[in-house]
Design a protein around this motif. Structure first.
Motif, PDB file in Angstrom:
ATOM      1  N   ALA A  60     -40.677  -1.459  25.802  1.00 46.65           N
ATOM      2  CA  ALA A  60     -41.230  -0.099  25.845  1.00 46.65           C
ATOM      3  C   ALA A  60     -41.687   0.247  27.261  1.00 46.65           C
ATOM      4  CB  ALA A  60     -42.409   0.023  24.873  1.00 46.65           C
ATOM      5  N   THR A  61     -42.245  -0.726  27.961  1.00 47.14           N
ATOM      6  CA  THR A  61     -42.664  -0.502  29.348  1.00 47.14           C
ATOM      7  C   THR A  61     -41.462  -0.216  30.233  1.00 47.14           C
ATOM      8  OG1 THR A  61     -44.586  -1.928  29.070  1.00 47.14           O
ATOM      9  CG2 THR A  61     -43.832  -1.529  31.320  1.00 47.14           C
ATOM     10  N   LEU A  62     -40.402  -0.998  30.076  1.00 45.48           N
ATOM     11  CA  LEU A  62     -39.187  -0.758  30.872  1.00 45.48           C
ATOM     12  C   LEU A  62     -38.616   0.631  30.603  1.00 45.48           C
ATOM     13  CD1 LEU A  62     -37.169  -4.116  30.787  1.00 45.48           C
ATOM     14  CD2 LEU A  62     -38.500  -3.154  32.663  1.00 45.48           C
ATOM     15  N   GLY A  63     -38.484   0.971  29.324  1.00 47.44           N
ATOM     16  CA  GLY A  63     -37.909   2.274  28.976  1.00 47.44           C
ATOM     17  C   GLY A  63     -38.778   3.432  29.440  1.00 47.44           C
ATOM     18  N   ALA A  64     -40.085   3.352  29.158  1.00 48.20           N
ATOM     19  CA  ALA A  64     -40.984   4.442  29.532  1.00 48.20           C
ATOM     20  C   ALA A  64     -41.107   4.571  31.047  1.00 48.20           C
ATOM     21  CB  ALA A  64     -42.357   4.216  28.914  1.00 48.20           C
ATOM     22  N   THR A  65     -41.116   3.439  31.764  1.00 50.29           N
ATOM     23  CA  THR A  65     -41.238   3.490  33.225  1.00 50.29           C
ATOM     24  C   THR A  65     -39.995   4.083  33.861  1.00 50.29           C
ATOM     25  OG1 THR A  65     -42.676   1.540  33.178  1.00 50.29           O
ATOM     26  CG2 THR A  65     -41.673   2.118  35.291  1.00 50.29           C
ATOM     27  N   ALA A  66     -38.820   3.677  33.392  1.00 48.75           N
ATOM     28  CA  ALA A  66     -37.586   4.218  33.954  1.00 48.75           C
ATOM     29  C   ALA A  66     -37.471   5.723  33.695  1.00 48.75           C
ATOM     30  CB  ALA A  66     -36.375   3.484  33.361  1.00 48.75           C
ATOM     31  N   LEU A  67     -37.664   6.128  32.449  1.00 45.33           N
ATOM     32  CA  LEU A  67     -37.565   7.546  32.116  1.00 45.33           C
ATOM     33  C   LEU A  67     -38.691   8.345  32.766  1.00 45.33           C
ATOM     34  CD1 LEU A  67     -36.667   7.310  28.313  1.00 45.33           C
ATOM     35  CD2 LEU A  67     -35.145   7.977  30.178  1.00 45.33           C
ATOM     36  N   GLY A  68     -39.909   7.818  32.724  1.00 46.05           N
ATOM     37  CA  GLY A  68     -41.052   8.527  33.285  1.00 46.05           C
ATOM     38  C   GLY A  68     -40.942   8.730  34.779  1.00 46.05           C
ATOM     39  N   THR A  69     -40.419   7.720  35.490  1.00 47.99           N
ATOM     40  CA  THR A  69     -40.248   7.853  36.940  1.00 47.99           C
ATOM     41  C   THR A  69     -39.239   8.943  37.278  1.00 47.99           C
ATOM     42  OG1 THR A  69     -40.790   5.509  37.256  1.00 47.99           O
ATOM     43  CG2 THR A  69     -39.612   6.621  39.039  1.00 47.99           C
ATOM     44  N   SER A 113     -46.123  21.263  30.762  1.00 47.55           N
ATOM     45  CA  SER A 113     -47.138  21.389  29.718  1.00 47.55           C
ATOM     46  C   SER A 113     -46.847  20.463  28.542  1.00 47.55           C
ATOM     47  CB  SER A 113     -47.217  22.840  29.232  1.00 47.55           C
ATOM     48  OG  SER A 113     -47.540  23.717  30.297  1.00 47.55           O
ATOM     49  N   LEU A 114     -45.572  20.356  28.172  1.00 44.99           N
ATOM     50  CA  LEU A 114     -45.208  19.512  27.036  1.00 44.99           C
ATOM     51  C   LEU A 114     -45.460  18.028  27.309  1.00 44.99           C
ATOM     52  CD1 LEU A 114     -41.875  21.205  25.878  1.00 44.99           C
ATOM     53  CD2 LEU A 114     -44.093  21.287  24.730  1.00 44.99           C
ATOM     54  N   ILE A 115     -45.396  17.643  28.591  1.00 45.60           N
ATOM     55  CA  ILE A 115     -45.616  16.248  28.952  1.00 45.60           C
ATOM     56  C   ILE A 115     -47.003  15.783  28.522  1.00 45.60           C
ATOM     57  CG2 ILE A 115     -46.008  14.720  30.929  1.00 45.60           C
ATOM     58  CD1 ILE A 115     -43.094  15.008  30.251  1.00 45.60           C
ATOM     59  N   PHE A 116     -47.973  16.700  28.559  1.00 49.36           N
ATOM     60  CA  PHE A 116     -49.353  16.324  28.244  1.00 49.36           C
ATOM     61  C   PHE A 116     -49.643  16.320  26.745  1.00 49.36           C
ATOM     62  CE2 PHE A 116     -49.670  17.658  32.658  1.00 49.36           C
ATOM     63  CZ  PHE A 116     -50.503  16.686  33.188  1.00 49.36           C
ATOM     64  N   ILE A 138     -42.051   4.095  23.251  1.00 48.19           N
ATOM     65  CA  ILE A 138     -41.530   4.732  24.471  1.00 48.19           C
ATOM     66  C   ILE A 138     -41.928   6.193  24.517  1.00 48.19           C
ATOM     67  CG2 ILE A 138     -39.422   5.431  25.672  1.00 48.19           C
ATOM     68  CD1 ILE A 138     -38.138   2.836  24.730  1.00 48.19           C
ATOM     69  N   MET A 139     -41.804   6.880  23.391  1.00 44.31           N
ATOM     70  CA  MET A 139     -42.190   8.288  23.326  1.00 44.31           C
ATOM     71  C   MET A 139     -43.680   8.456  23.609  1.00 44.31           C
ATOM     72  SD  MET A 139     -39.506  10.127  22.649  1.00 44.31           S
ATOM     73  CE  MET A 139     -40.222  11.633  22.032  1.00 44.31           C
ATOM     74  N   PHE A 140     -44.476   7.549  23.113  1.00 42.41           N
ATOM     75  CA  PHE A 140     -45.931   7.643  23.275  1.00 42.41           C
ATOM     76  C   PHE A 140     -46.355   7.342  24.710  1.00 42.41           C
ATOM     77  CE2 PHE A 140     -50.034   5.240  22.986  1.00 42.41           C
ATOM     78  CZ  PHE A 140     -50.842   6.350  22.824  1.00 42.41           C
ATOM     79  N   CYS A 141     -45.736   6.314  25.316  1.00 43.07           N
ATOM     80  CA  CYS A 141     -46.134   5.877  26.658  1.00 43.07           C
ATOM     81  C   CYS A 141     -45.547   6.746  27.764  1.00 43.07           C
ATOM     82  CB  CYS A 141     -45.704   4.426  26.882  1.00 43.07           C
ATOM     83  SG  CYS A 141     -46.484   3.235  25.776  1.00 43.07           S
ATOM     84  N   LEU A 142     -44.514   7.503  27.454  1.00 44.21           N
ATOM     85  CA  LEU A 142     -43.796   8.259  28.481  1.00 44.21           C
ATOM     86  C   LEU A 142     -44.712   9.205  29.244  1.00 44.21           C
ATOM     87  CD1 LEU A 142     -40.959   8.700  29.643  1.00 44.21           C
ATOM     88  CD2 LEU A 142     -40.613  10.479  27.935  1.00 44.21           C
ATOM     89  N   SER A 143     -45.557   9.932  28.547  1.00 40.86           N
ATOM     90  CA  SER A 143     -46.432  10.910  29.201  1.00 40.86           C
ATOM     91  C   SER A 143     -47.378  10.252  30.189  1.00 40.86           C
ATOM     92  CB  SER A 143     -47.229  11.677  28.147  1.00 40.86           C
ATOM     93  OG  SER A 143     -46.378  12.409  27.302  1.00 40.86           O
ATOM     94  N   PHE A 144     -47.896   9.084  29.840  1.00 37.13           N
ATOM     95  CA  PHE A 144     -48.833   8.396  30.729  1.00 37.13           C
ATOM     96  C   PHE A 144     -48.132   7.934  32.006  1.00 37.13           C
ATOM     97  CE2 PHE A 144     -50.564   8.094  26.487  1.00 37.13           C
ATOM     98  CZ  PHE A 144     -51.923   8.345  26.677  1.00 37.13           C
ATOM     99  N   ILE A 158     -45.813   3.820  40.211  1.00 36.71           N
ATOM    100  CA  ILE A 158     -44.911   3.286  39.188  1.00 36.71           C
ATOM    101  C   ILE A 158     -45.520   2.045  38.538  1.00 36.71           C
ATOM    102  CG2 ILE A 158     -42.636   2.278  38.789  1.00 36.71           C
ATOM    103  CD1 ILE A 158     -41.587   3.994  41.100  1.00 36.71           C
ATOM    104  N   ALA A 159     -46.107   1.172  39.372  1.00 33.59           N
ATOM    105  CA  ALA A 159     -46.746  -0.038  38.831  1.00 33.59           C
ATOM    106  C   ALA A 159     -47.928   0.314  37.934  1.00 33.59           C
ATOM    107  CB  ALA A 159     -47.195  -0.940  39.979  1.00 33.59           C
ATOM    108  N   ALA A 160     -48.718   1.298  38.361  1.00 36.27           N
ATOM    109  CA  ALA A 160     -49.859   1.713  37.537  1.00 36.27           C
ATOM    110  C   ALA A 160     -49.393   2.275  36.195  1.00 36.27           C
ATOM    111  CB  ALA A 160     -50.682   2.761  38.284  1.00 36.27           C
ATOM    112  N   GLY A 161     -48.343   3.098  36.221  1.00 36.71           N
ATOM    113  CA  GLY A 161     -47.804   3.635  34.975  1.00 36.71           C
ATOM    114  C   GLY A 161     -47.246   2.547  34.076  1.00 36.71           C
ATOM    115  N   ALA A 162     -46.579   1.553  34.678  1.00 39.70           N
ATOM    116  CA  ALA A 162     -46.008   0.459  33.890  1.00 39.70           C
ATOM    117  C   ALA A 162     -47.103  -0.382  33.235  1.00 39.70           C
ATOM    118  CB  ALA A 162     -45.125  -0.415  34.778  1.00 39.70           C
ATOM    119  N   LEU A 163     -48.146  -0.713  33.995  1.00 38.47           N
ATOM    120  CA  LEU A 163     -49.242  -1.499  33.429  1.00 38.47           C
ATOM    121  C   LEU A 163     -49.948  -0.745  32.307  1.00 38.47           C
ATOM    122  CD1 LEU A 163     -50.792  -3.023  36.679  1.00 38.47           C
ATOM    123  CD2 LEU A 163     -49.477  -4.233  34.927  1.00 38.47           C
TER     124      LEU A 163
END
Length: 267
Positions: A77-86, A105-108, A143-149, A192-197
């Motif tokens: 989930a971290t890999l997926g959310a970090t790649a997409l989120g970045t 707005s939807l991101i939040f 992944i959907m949940f972590c993406l915004s963060f 990116i590291a902060a978002g991944a952690l």
């Protein structure tokens, strides 16, 4: 009085230390009771010092299996959310396109809405698609949940970047890929590291979204919740203590590396 003057001068520091102590107190209790030898099923009263749980952290059936599953889900989930989120963060900061404000707005929304709403929505989606609840539905939900963060953390870093550094790289005949790898990515790396952690911690710790979309799959938070109904084994405190120590070690290591870079740059 000198004491009152000293308190007034250091009031902010004292308030910060008290807040920090209040936040760490539950972790300290978990650490202490990881060395307990309770009489009965519940590990809520101190009885006797013992290292039995530390010697056999997997002594409780299915504990290490659920822990391994949670670590796997959190990793992917971290890999997926970090790649997409970045990629989303760079797109929102660097490009102008239609509906950009709406997407911002939807991101939040996942951060603002209650988890139970998102959990029920994802469960409805999976059921309508005919998906079998289990590992993959949990992973997609996380992944959907972590993406915004991740987007929020990376976006803040990208917005603070100096575009002149990339322009200088292009002036020195660096191609788009070279500029991104050697200039843009290292500067954006802390965000990116902060978002991944943050994504890893949120995924590993999540219970509500997981409980809705897990089916018969049991993650570590679900195992802890189920165990609390019948008795709390000491091994849960052992795992919690180990995770806390590892997290603190990672943060301290990152801080030491940052301080060393600053000192080397000063020289």
């Amino acid at each position: 009085m000198p004491v009152l003057r000293w308190i007034r001068r250091n009031l902010v520091v004292l308030a910060g230390l008290l807040t920090l102590a209040y936040m760490i107190l539950p972790n300290a209790v978990v650490m202490v009771f990881s060395f307990n030898k309770p009489k009965g099923r519940f590990n809520y009263a101190w009885r006797q010092f013992s290292l039995d749980a530390w010697k056999d952290p997997c002594g409780v059936a299915d504990l290490c299996g659920s822990l391994s599953l949670s670590l796997q889900i959190a990793f992917w989930a971290t890999l997926g959310a970090t790649a997409l989120g970045t990629m989303i963060a760079f797109a929102l900061v660097r490009y102008r396109f239609r509906a950009r404000g709406t997407i911002n707005s939807l991101i939040f929304l996942p951060m603002a809405m209650p988890e139970v709403v998102m959990a029920a929505s994802l469960l409805t989606l999976f059921l309508n698609m005919g998906a079998q609840l289990g590992f993959w539905t949990i992973l997609i939900a996380h992944i959907m949940f972590c993406l915004s963060f991740v987007v929020t953390a990376v976006k803040a870093r990208v917005m603070s970047m100096d575009p002149r550094l990339e322009e200088a790289a292009r002036d020195l005949y660096a191609g788009p890929v070279q500029t991104f790898v050697r200039v843009t990515l290292p500067i954006a790396a802390p965000g990116i590291a902060a978002g991944a952690l943050l994504a890893f911690a949120l995924s590993f710790d999540d219970f509500i979204i997981t409980n809705f979309n897990a089916g018969s799959t049991v993650t570590f938070p679900m195992f802890v919740w189920g165990s609390a109904q019948r008795g709390t084994p000491v091994q849960i405190n052992v795992i919690g203590t180990a995770m806390f120590v590892i997290a603190v070690a990672v943060v301290l290591a990152g801080q030491l590396m940052a301080d060393r870079r600053k000192s080397n740059a000063g020289k």
